[in-house]
Design an enzyme around this catalytic site. Structure first.
Site, PDB file in Angstrom:
ATOM      1  N   ASP A   1      86.078  98.211  69.129  1.00 45.49           N
ATOM      2  CA  ASP A   1      85.853  98.942  70.358  1.00 45.49           C
ATOM      3  C   ASP A   1      86.320 100.386  70.114  1.00 45.49           C
ATOM      4  O   ASP A   1      86.874 100.714  69.073  1.00 45.49           O
ATOM      5  CB  ASP A   1      86.596  98.263  71.534  1.00 45.49           C
ATOM      6  CG  ASP A   1      85.965  98.619  72.871  1.00 45.49           C
ATOM      7  OD1 ASP A   1      86.109  97.846  73.835  1.00 45.49           O
ATOM      8  OD2 ASP A   1      85.282  99.675  72.948  1.00 45.49           O
TER       9      ASP A   1
HETATM   10  C1  GLC Z   1      84.437 101.178  75.842  1.00 50.96           C
HETATM   11  C2  GLC Z   1      84.350  99.729  76.256  1.00 50.96           C
HETATM   12  C3  GLC Z   1      83.227  98.964  75.605  1.00 50.96           C
HETATM   13  C4  GLC Z   1      82.050  99.908  75.374  1.00 50.96           C
HETATM   14  C5  GLC Z   1      82.488 100.920  74.330  1.00 50.96           C
HETATM   15  C6  GLC Z   1      81.386 101.937  74.007  1.00 50.96           C
HETATM   16  O1  GLC Z   1      85.778 101.527  75.641  1.00 50.96           O
HETATM   17  O2  GLC Z   1      85.537  98.950  76.117  1.00 50.96           O
HETATM   18  O3  GLC Z   1      82.897  97.864  76.455  1.00 50.96           O
HETATM   19  O4  GLC Z   1      80.929  99.173  74.916  1.00 50.96           O
HETATM   20  O5  GLC Z   1      83.670 101.611  74.721  1.00 50.96           O
HETATM   21  O6  GLC Z   1      81.186 102.776  75.103  1.00 50.96           O
END
Ligand code: GLC
Length: 740
Positions: free
Chosen positions: A266
């Site tokens: 993430d």
């Molecule tokens: C965010 C979220 C995740 C998302 C990613 C890309 O922090 O936790 O669900 O897909 O970043 O935006």
């Protein structure tokens, strides 16, 4: 491209080029006129210009024109012509926005979830998205956590499994390179929804048995269905951040579940292992993540600036790097990007398909199926059209009804409740008053001030509140019925939106309290992303309709339901608590040695509130009246070989056709490990004509009786069970049977 060719390609790649494939940067990086890696966001990434044209993927750039432009420029500078991957967060829709995922799950309909997902990815694919960061299948039990709004399965592992499968199939189809499909990235692996205190990014610590019983099944279901990617979560699991957790990523995900797709971290989660205190610096973070099997570093510079050195020093075997790179190349190959780097995007198709009339009609139909009718005293709903309606509340004339993950939405021409209601009954019959803001200045700035956001100032706030209230009372007095549209601000649920108090804001409660003094019929429409504490609202309202954040066509769908064009059929996928202090609360809890029954003093309870949820899992009313009778079981004994059949008669004892979700629960009465008082094992959403009665059957199999015991064996134990069938987790009929 054949696999051998991919291996040839891999063998031609330099170390920098290999590392590049494992880096994901923000899309705007490439949208700058003169892409300069020494300033702005790129500077932090500390990426050389040359390295920039080796990155493997970019985040959240969409649109045919942009994507083609970026891909062309990138390929003109990438030595081996390896195309970029475009990944995005199309969580509940692209230009046409559907209800938020928790709402979709409340339809208890695989078709509704499938259709919302299909249209979303058709639009996003037309706009060039190759990989979508969805489905979010985290099991959630604590409504203080803002991201419960994204959980399609809510608090139940079985629902999570069912809808995870549905969404992967809907996103990926038979072939992810085909028009209208894309790769799905299931998230957040794992148990992100179990953060202590419902606080986002917080610690997760549980037994492996609990993890396997409740949190793992939905991810497993997505992987079984062929999910191409999985995203690691921000939280720790039993003391080690998921993103560097070898047990989780190598032993469970790769070896046990056989996942062969791409693992992406993430957002900057690899670098955050330094904050967690398990990496002393970025180099160690890079080492731990790649050795745990994280293929792509999302939006941090950790891999970019350390992997090459780690391989050159021999600390990371090049083979480990090669495996990750090959998985990324394989995904690009499956998407057909080597042959067609633009994927399926083209401007003509994009213009035609985005927010098309058909998509909007779909959105209206599907949205109505996600609403949950929580109260309907004296058949207040459906409303007759010849009434003078006072439409009051901050959501009465508000287009911010898409939820927090609607960054690509086209907000133009979203209709408000006021506009649609006036179309329906004539503007002369609609008396509108805002009644209140959603939040006071101080509450709003608690949200906006984070990250240095622009705070707001409401001039003469108290006078304005008073004036809003007086106007609302005036308008209400002239009406036959009040429709009150209130809820959460869309920035109150979603990522980093945990709340220590999940009641409606005081100014909205005050508004309802004053309106209730008029003794007029009140229909309350609730816009929110999480279960709220609704006691004070429910007691002052005659009808209560939960619409969540209903998406682009939400206002039309609401009008369709409150005037009876559509009979509501949604059911809750999360328990609604009596009070915030009751969180986490969930239906499939253990009995404890002192269950709170018959009001005994020394029981597992709170002194100041009832022990049960305010609205139970699976709860939702209809305009029809469904009656259950004649629960039967084909045999009182079940064996490994012979499943048994449960049947029940359900009658729609009303003159209104409608749909009912018949739910099947099981309880293992005595086992080596404590077992939940109920577990959902099946459900059927069935249409009934007026006064129609049907016999509904379920098969009970041994698989339904299995559980993870203390030795981490997954098996059923002989003994007595209860089977429950009913309209929610509380109101059921029951019988016993025995596993011999
Ligand atoms: C965010 C979220 C995740 C998302 C990613 C890309 O922090 O936790 O669900 O897909 O970043 O935006």
């Amino acid at each position: 491209m054949k696999k051998e060719k991919l291996l040839d390609l891999l063998n031609q790649m330099t170390l920098e080029e290999k590392v590049g494939q494992l880096i994901q940067v923000a899309g705007e990086t490439f949208l700058m006129d003169d892409v300069d890696t020494t300033t702005g966001p790129l500077k932090d990434l500390n990426l050389s210009n040359e390295m920039l044209y080796n990155v493997g993927s970019i985040l959240n750039v969409v649109g045919s024109e942009k994507i083609r432009k970026i891909q062309d420029e990138y390929l003109s500078k990438n030595r081996l012509k390896i195309p970029l991957l475009f990944m995005a967060d199309v969580i509940n829709g692209y230009r046409t926005v559907f209800p938020i995922p928790i709402a979709q799950g409340c339809s208890w309909s695989q078709k509704v979830v499938h259709d919302c997902t299909r249209v979303s990815i058709k639009e996003a694919g037309a706009a060039g998205t190759n990989v979508n960061f969805s489905p979010m299948v985290d099991l959630v039990r604590d409504s203080r956590w803002g991201r419960v709004m994204e959980s399609v399965g809510g608090e139940d592992p079985y629902l999570g499994e069912v809808f995870a499968k549905t969404m992967i199939e809907a996103y990926q189809g038979e072939d992810i390179s085909k028009l209208g499909n894309a790769a799905a990235c299931v998230k957040h692996f794992a148990a992100y929804g179990a953060g202590e205190g419902g606080r986002d990014y917080n610690t997760v610590d549980m037994s492996e048995k609990e993890f396997r019983q409740y949190y793992l099944p939905a991810y497993q279901s997505a992987i079984r269905e062929g999910a191409e990617m999985i995203m690691t979560s921000f939280n720790t699991i039993n003391g080690i951040p998921a993103t560097v957790n070898q047990w989780l990523l190598r032993d469970v995900l790769r070896k046990e579940l056989g996942f062969q797709g791409v693992v992406i971290s993430d957002y900057s989660a690899i670098e955050e292992t330094i904050n967690h205190g398990v990496s002393k610096d970025k180099k160690e973070a890079a080492y731990k993540a790649i050795m745990a099997g994280v293929d792509i570093d999302m939006m941090s510079s950790v891999y970019a600036n350390n992997l090459k050195e780690l391989v050159e020093e021999g600390k990371v075997p090049e083979e480990v790097l090669n495996e990750s790179v090959l998985r990324v190349l394989t995904l690009k190959n499956k998407l057909g990007l080597f042959e067609n780097p633009y994927g399926n995007t083209d401007e003509e198709r994009e213009k035609k398909i985005l927010k098309s009339k058909e998509n909007l009609e779909e959105a209206r139909r599907l949205s109505a199926e996600t609403f949950v009718l929580l109260k309907n005293e004296k058949q207040t709903l459906p409303l007759e059209k010849n009434k003078k309606i006072a439409l009051i509340g901050p959501y009465g004339n508000n287009i911010a009804i898409l939820g927090s993950w609607s960054m690509f939405s086209d907000k133009s021409k979203i209709q408000t409740l006021k506009e649609v209601l006036e179309e329906k009954i004539g503007s002369e019959n609609v008396l509108y008053a805002k009644g209140s803001e959603i939040l006071r200045e101080k509450e709003m700035n608690q949200i906006l001030s984070a990250d240095g956001g622009n705070i707001i100032h409401i001039e003469n706030e108290e006078e304005k509140e008073k004036a809003y209230l007086e106007e609302a009372i005036e308008v209400a007095k002239q009406s036959d019925v009040i429709v009150l549209a209130i809820g959460e601000h869309y920035r109150q649920s979603g990522e980093a939106c945990s709340r220590a108090n999940i009641e409606i804001s005081q100014i909205q409660q005050n508004l309802l309290n004053e309106l209730a003094k008029l003794n007029k019929t009140i229909v309350t429409i609730l816009f929110n992303g999480r279960p709220l504490v609704l006691k004070d609202i429910a007691e002052k309202t005659d009808a209560l309709l939960e619409v969540w954040f209903p998406g682009t066509e939400g206002a039309n769908a609401i009008i369709d339901v409150i005037f009876g064009e559509v009979n509501p059929s949604g059911k809750l996928t999360m328990s609604f608590p009596q009070a915030t202090g009751q969180c986490p609360i969930y239906y499939n809890h253990y009995n404890t040695g002192r269950p709170h029954i018959n009001n005994i003093r020394f029981a597992s309870r709170y002194q100041d509130i009832p022990t049960d949820s305010y609205y139970p899992f699976g709860y939702g009313l209809s305009y029809s009246k469904f009656e259950y009778s004649d629960l039967k079981i084909s045999s009182k004994k079940i064996s490994q070989k012979a499943p048994i059949t449960i049947s029940v008669k359900v009658k729609n004892n009303s003159n209104l056709a409608g749909k009912e979700v018949i739910q099947l629960y099981i309880q293992d009465l005595v086992a080596s490990n404590v077992r939940p008082v109920k577990e959902l094992k099946g459900f059927k959403k069935v249409y009934f004509e007026a006064f129609e009665e049907k016999e509904i059957t379920f098969e009970i199999t041994i698989d339904m009786l299995k559980f993870w015991n203390e030795k981490l064996e997954y098996k059923a134990e002989s003994g007595e069970f209860k089977v429950f069938v009913g309209t929610n987790a509380r109101d059921t009929k029951e019988l016993k049977f025995e596993l011999i």
